[in-house]
Design a protein around this motif. Structure first.
Motif, PDB file in Angstrom:
ATOM      1  N   ARG A  21      10.768   1.795  -7.645  1.00 27.18           N
ATOM      2  CA  ARG A  21      11.055   0.210  -7.625  1.00 27.18           C
ATOM      3  C   ARG A  21       9.847  -0.571  -7.035  1.00 27.18           C
ATOM      4  N   LEU A  22       8.962   0.025  -6.416  1.00 31.52           N
ATOM      5  CA  LEU A  22       7.944  -0.667  -5.932  1.00 31.52           C
ATOM      6  C   LEU A  22       7.372  -1.694  -6.676  1.00 31.52           C
ATOM      7  N   PRO A  23       6.727  -1.273  -7.944  1.00 29.48           N
ATOM      8  CA  PRO A  23       6.319  -2.284  -8.702  1.00 29.48           C
ATOM      9  C   PRO A  23       7.084  -3.505  -8.906  1.00 29.48           C
TER      10      PRO A  23
ATOM     11  N   PRO B 246      -2.683  -7.610 -13.367  1.00 35.37           N
ATOM     12  CA  PRO B 246      -3.774  -6.467 -13.482  1.00 35.37           C
ATOM     13  C   PRO B 246      -4.643  -6.676 -12.541  1.00 35.37           C
ATOM     14  N   ALA B 247      -5.023  -7.689 -12.005  1.00 36.56           N
ATOM     15  CA  ALA B 247      -5.997  -8.295 -10.866  1.00 36.56           C
ATOM     16  C   ALA B 247      -5.675  -7.840  -9.661  1.00 36.56           C
ATOM     17  N   ARG B 248      -4.211  -7.394  -9.264  1.00 36.57           N
ATOM     18  CA  ARG B 248      -3.762  -7.123  -8.218  1.00 36.57           C
ATOM     19  C   ARG B 248      -3.417  -5.572  -8.083  1.00 36.57           C
ATOM     20  N   VAL B 249      -3.987  -4.713  -8.869  1.00 36.28           N
ATOM     21  CA  VAL B 249      -3.643  -3.359  -8.862  1.00 36.28           C
ATOM     22  C   VAL B 249      -4.837  -2.555  -8.502  1.00 36.28           C
ATOM     23  N   VAL B 250      -4.721  -1.662  -7.325  1.00 34.65           N
ATOM     24  CA  VAL B 250      -5.876  -0.927  -7.078  1.00 34.65           C
ATOM     25  C   VAL B 250      -5.346   0.568  -7.053  1.00 34.65           C
ATOM     26  N   ILE B 251      -6.403   1.463  -7.213  1.00 28.87           N
ATOM     27  CA  ILE B 251      -6.078   2.995  -7.392  1.00 28.87           C
ATOM     28  C   ILE B 251      -6.709   3.649  -5.944  1.00 28.87           C
ATOM     29  N   ASP B 252      -5.940   4.804  -5.714  1.00 28.54           N
ATOM     30  CA  ASP B 252      -6.622   5.326  -4.462  1.00 28.54           C
ATOM     31  C   ASP B 252      -6.226   6.779  -4.817  1.00 28.54           C
ATOM     32  N   PRO B 253      -7.504   7.764  -4.559  1.00 27.48           N
ATOM     33  CA  PRO B 253      -7.532   9.039  -4.588  1.00 27.48           C
ATOM     34  C   PRO B 253      -6.500   9.795  -3.624  1.00 27.48           C
TER      35      PRO B 253
ATOM     36  N   ASN C 289       0.811  -1.058  -0.044  1.00 25.47           N
ATOM     37  CA  ASN C 289       0.266  -0.070  -0.039  1.00 25.47           C
ATOM     38  C   ASN C 289       0.889   1.227   0.123  1.00 25.47           C
ATOM     39  N   ASP C 290       1.111   1.783  -1.192  1.00 26.74           N
ATOM     40  CA  ASP C 290       2.084   2.869  -1.381  1.00 26.74           C
ATOM     41  C   ASP C 290       1.318   4.351  -1.220  1.00 26.74           C
ATOM     42  N   PRO C 291       1.325   4.741   0.113  1.00 30.23           N
ATOM     43  CA  PRO C 291       0.497   5.975   0.122  1.00 30.23           C
ATOM     44  C   PRO C 291       0.977   7.464  -0.514  1.00 30.23           C
ATOM     45  N   TRP C 292       2.495   7.306  -1.006  1.00 32.35           N
ATOM     46  CA  TRP C 292       2.802   8.596  -1.521  1.00 32.35           C
ATOM     47  C   TRP C 292       3.001   8.538  -3.023  1.00 32.35           C
ATOM     48  N   GLY C 293       2.279   7.884  -3.667  1.00 34.52           N
ATOM     49  CA  GLY C 293       2.004   7.871  -5.054  1.00 34.52           C
ATOM     50  C   GLY C 293       3.260   7.683  -6.000  1.00 34.52           C
ATOM     51  N   GLY C 294       4.086   6.629  -5.625  1.00 32.39           N
ATOM     52  CA  GLY C 294       4.990   6.173  -6.594  1.00 32.39           C
ATOM     53  C   GLY C 294       6.532   7.055  -6.461  1.00 32.39           C
ATOM     54  N   VAL C 295       6.930   7.718  -5.295  1.00 27.66           N
ATOM     55  CA  VAL C 295       8.073   8.313  -5.093  1.00 27.66           C
ATOM     56  C   VAL C 295       9.055   7.437  -5.207  1.00 27.66           C
TER      57      VAL C 295
ATOM     58  N   ASP D 194       4.672 -11.470  -6.727  1.00 30.14           N
ATOM     59  CA  ASP D 194       3.159 -11.693  -7.224  1.00 30.14           C
ATOM     60  C   ASP D 194       2.320 -11.147  -6.288  1.00 30.14           C
ATOM     61  N   VAL D 195       2.524 -10.147  -5.557  1.00 28.82           N
ATOM     62  CA  VAL D 195       1.709  -9.538  -4.665  1.00 28.82           C
ATOM     63  C   VAL D 195       0.779  -8.053  -5.349  1.00 28.82           C
ATOM     64  N   GLY D 196      -0.066  -7.952  -4.873  1.00 29.24           N
ATOM     65  CA  GLY D 196      -0.797  -6.522  -5.105  1.00 29.24           C
ATOM     66  C   GLY D 196      -0.026  -5.199  -4.820  1.00 29.24           C
ATOM     67  N   ILE D 197      -0.803  -4.072  -5.403  1.00 32.91           N
ATOM     68  CA  ILE D 197      -0.156  -2.639  -5.182  1.00 32.91           C
ATOM     69  C   ILE D 197      -0.974  -1.570  -5.294  1.00 32.91           C
ATOM     70  N   VAL D 198      -1.110  -0.812  -4.290  1.00 35.34           N
ATOM     71  CA  VAL D 198      -1.893   0.298  -4.385  1.00 35.34           C
ATOM     72  C   VAL D 198      -1.341   1.588  -4.827  1.00 35.34           C
ATOM     73  N   CYS D 199      -1.898   1.975  -5.916  1.00 32.62           N
ATOM     74  CA  CYS D 199      -1.404   3.311  -6.526  1.00 32.62           C
ATOM     75  C   CYS D 199      -2.212   4.654  -6.233  1.00 32.62           C
ATOM     76  N   ALA D 200      -1.361   5.203  -5.512  1.00 28.26           N
ATOM     77  CA  ALA D 200      -2.349   6.395  -4.877  1.00 28.26           C
ATOM     78  C   ALA D 200      -1.789   7.847  -5.632  1.00 28.26           C
ATOM     79  N   HIS D 201      -2.359   8.739  -5.248  1.00 28.69           N
ATOM     80  CA  HIS D 201      -2.252  10.311  -5.761  1.00 28.69           C
ATOM     81  C   HIS D 201      -1.807  11.276  -4.506  1.00 28.69           C
ATOM     82  N   ALA D 202      -0.743  11.614  -4.352  1.00 30.17           N
ATOM     83  CA  ALA D 202      -0.376  12.464  -3.154  1.00 30.17           C
ATOM     84  C   ALA D 202       0.110  13.826  -3.888  1.00 30.17           C
ATOM     85  N   GLY D 203      -0.408  14.190  -5.317  1.00 28.58           N
ATOM     86  CA  GLY D 203      -0.122  15.368  -5.788  1.00 28.58           C
ATOM     87  C   GLY D 203       1.376  15.796  -5.624  1.00 28.58           C
ATOM     88  N   PRO D 204       1.761  17.062  -5.386  1.00 28.94           N
ATOM     89  CA  PRO D 204       3.311  17.217  -5.483  1.00 28.94           C
ATOM     90  C   PRO D 204       4.019  17.157  -4.203  1.00 28.94           C
ATOM     91  N   MET D 205       3.333  16.376  -3.203  1.00 25.93           N
ATOM     92  CA  MET D 205       3.978  16.352  -2.109  1.00 25.93           C
ATOM     93  C   MET D 205       4.972  15.370  -2.088  1.00 25.93           C
TER      94      MET D 205
END
Length: 276
Positions: A113-115, A169-176, A104-110, A122-133
């Motif tokens: 290498r997380l993916p 793809p079935a293990r990918v989640v998006i988070d606003p 669960n990546d809360p800071w949007g891909g900073v 072979d686990v899932g990942i949460v793709c979040a939006h943290a804006g410019p922070m």
């Protein structure tokens, strides 16, 4: 039928904004796991670093707080979905080796290498939006031409990058990511327009629990935000969010079951009124 999934928060930190270290000690954290599982949690989300500013927690310390605890939870609950809230690939690798199912990546891909770690294990990942922070910073006069379009562009881009790296793809989640890189108006708009994220086809996670946008909307301190949280939860459930990261597991489960019944996705647990 739409599955609405409860992700219960278990913080292994001494300075979390809501629980103030209530589950920092491993014994307390495990008691919390037992409690939320009994209350209907589908996922347990373990975190070793608070979201806000505070004392530095380096990679080694974060691993110490999370990896062995993940292993203990996995031993106690072989079939439970275990998530770890981290933005560092080194930590992700350690917790996945210990038995985690979801990063669960809360800071949007900073950390780009997380993916690759998610793909490797072979686990899932949460793709979040943290804006410019940057991680563990608070938003200051942040502005968007259209916050929802920015959320869509960033989260879908991260999801596609994860799939390209080999994540199922079935293990990918998006988070606003309510509040992260957003003011209260932004978080309210994201909630109101959540259907636009759902329409992408990626499962949507929302982390609303006792957030500042609830507190500012209601002028409520952090210990008086449950009603506002559950109101926002019901809206997100009606609009199609799939995963709910929460502190109040039992109340959230009830809200989601009620919305599911109203939507026709599940029957009442007991229906005898006017039938006899």
């Amino acid at each position: 039928m739409t599955d609405r999934v409860v992700m219960a928060i278990v913080n292994r930190t001494p300075d979390s904004f809501y629980d103030r270290g209530a589950t920092f000690a491993e014994e307390s954290a495990m008691r919390r796991v037992h409690e939320v599982v009994a209350e209907g949690a589908d996922i347990v989300d373990i975190g070793g670093v608070p979201a806000g500013p505070g004392a530095e927690v380096d990679v080694a310390a974060e691993i110490e707080r999370t990896a062995s605890f993940v292993a203990a939870v996995r031993s106690a609950y072989p079939d439970l979905v275990i998530s770890v809230d981290t933005y560092r690939h080194e930590v992700a690798r350690a917790v996945c080796a210990a038995g985690a199912d979801l990063i669960n990546d809360p800071w949007g891909g900073v950390d780009e290498r997380l993916p690759e770690v998610a793909a490797e294990f072979d686990v899932g990942i949460v793709c979040a939006h943290a804006g410019p922070m940057a991680p563990r910073t608070r938003p200051y006069r942040v502005a968007y031409d259209d916050v929802v379009l920015d959320v869509l562009k960033h989260t879908v881009g991260l999801a596609e990058r994860a799939v390209a790296a080999g994540v199922d793809p079935a293990r990918v989640v998006i988070d606003p990511a309510h509040d992260f890189g957003k003011n209260t108006w932004h978080s309210l708009e994201v909630t109101r327009r959540l259907g636009e994220l759902v329409a992408t086809g990626w499962p949507v996670l929302v982390s609303l629990s006792n957030k500042d946008f609830v507190g500012e909307t209601l002028a409520a301190p952090v210990d008086d935000r449950v009603a506002g949280t559950l109101a926002a939860t019901s809206i997100c459930a009606w609009l199609g969010a799939r995963v709910y990261r929460v502190h109040q597991t039992r109340q959230t489960r009830q809200v989601l079951d009620m919305v599911s019944a109203i939507a026709g996705d599940r029957p009442p647990r007991r229906a005898v009124r006017a039938l006899a």
